[in-house]
Enzyme design. Sequence first.
Site, PDB file in Angstrom:
ATOM      1  N   ASP A   1      -3.255   8.281  16.634  1.00 18.02           N
ATOM      2  CA  ASP A   1      -4.714   8.467  16.502  1.00 18.02           C
ATOM      3  C   ASP A   1      -5.458   7.654  17.559  1.00 18.02           C
ATOM      4  O   ASP A   1      -5.282   6.441  17.664  1.00 18.02           O
ATOM      5  CB  ASP A   1      -5.191   8.007  15.115  1.00 18.02           C
ATOM      6  CG  ASP A   1      -4.523   8.772  13.992  1.00 18.02           C
ATOM      7  OD1 ASP A   1      -4.826   9.959  13.823  1.00 18.02           O
ATOM      8  OD2 ASP A   1      -3.690   8.161  13.282  1.00 18.02           O
TER       9      ASP A   1
ATOM     10  N   ASP B   1       0.783   4.909  20.164  1.00 18.60           N
ATOM     11  CA  ASP B   1       0.118   5.162  18.899  1.00 18.60           C
ATOM     12  C   ASP B   1      -0.342   6.627  18.912  1.00 18.60           C
ATOM     13  O   ASP B   1      -0.374   7.264  19.983  1.00 18.60           O
ATOM     14  CB  ASP B   1      -1.069   4.190  18.799  1.00 18.60           C
ATOM     15  CG  ASP B   1      -1.894   4.403  17.561  1.00 18.60           C
ATOM     16  OD1 ASP B   1      -1.310   4.680  16.490  1.00 18.60           O
ATOM     17  OD2 ASP B   1      -3.131   4.295  17.656  1.00 18.60           O
TER      18      ASP B   1
ATOM     19  N   ASP C   1      -4.814   1.443  20.420  1.00 19.54           N
ATOM     20  CA  ASP C   1      -6.274   1.396  20.579  1.00 19.54           C
ATOM     21  C   ASP C   1      -6.961   0.510  19.555  1.00 19.54           C
ATOM     22  O   ASP C   1      -8.189   0.448  19.538  1.00 19.54           O
ATOM     23  CB  ASP C   1      -6.871   2.813  20.522  1.00 19.54           C
ATOM     24  CG  ASP C   1      -6.781   3.422  19.137  1.00 19.54           C
ATOM     25  OD1 ASP C   1      -5.726   3.259  18.482  1.00 19.54           O
ATOM     26  OD2 ASP C   1      -7.763   4.047  18.705  1.00 19.54           O
TER      27      ASP C   1
END
Length: 231
Positions: free
Chosen positions: A28, A26, A176
Amino acid sequence: MTVPAHESPSAPAAPNDHRSRALLLDLDGVLLDTRPVMRKAWQRVQEAHGVALPFRDYERHLGREFGDIMQRLGVTDTEAVRRTYEAESVATAHLAQEFAGIVETLHAFVAADWRLGVVTSKHVDRAAPLLARLGCPFATIRTPAGAGRTKPAPDPLLLALVDLEVDPAAAVYVGDMAVDQESAARAGVAYVHAGWGYGQPTAPAPETAASPKELLSLLLPARQLVEGSTG
Ligand SMILES: [Mg+2]
């Protein structure tokens, strides 16, 4: 299963090469700390469009595509809001910072013959300049396109694996947020939670890396870390 790290680490996978492994990430909260950018962009949306919702309401939905987030927040006029958000994101992109150790970690995976890919809900105009800064050899970058499904659907992860010609069983996704975990589960891809990111994992508890460097000890056999001995 493994390939010596000293054997042409940058060569593309041969056809039907079942030895390849993929590390999908991922953006961000995993590769870069973009929260200051998102906070500024959301402030601009609040000012320009009279949106009263605080940033904490926005960031609860991070990992989802922007339009999806707007729908969940009940924000109308999505396209105008999107234009404001994107313009401010581009103008403040310099506030994003790569996480300490992430670049070195990714190069270690490449040296061990893993292929790298990015799977993000960030649109390509905002994602590409940030990723270029890292200088890592990402073999695929999957961003939202057209009407295709976005996270938490499995589609973006599976499309990245089609690009890389790697089986879901030979891939790991590092995310996250809960949507990342769900997307990986639905794609049949192992998930590692980035403990340095913005969200908490959900049940069943996944493996968690406290730092980018910890991904190495979790995912790379020690012998690959030494000098790429044969497997
Ligand atoms: Mg994220």
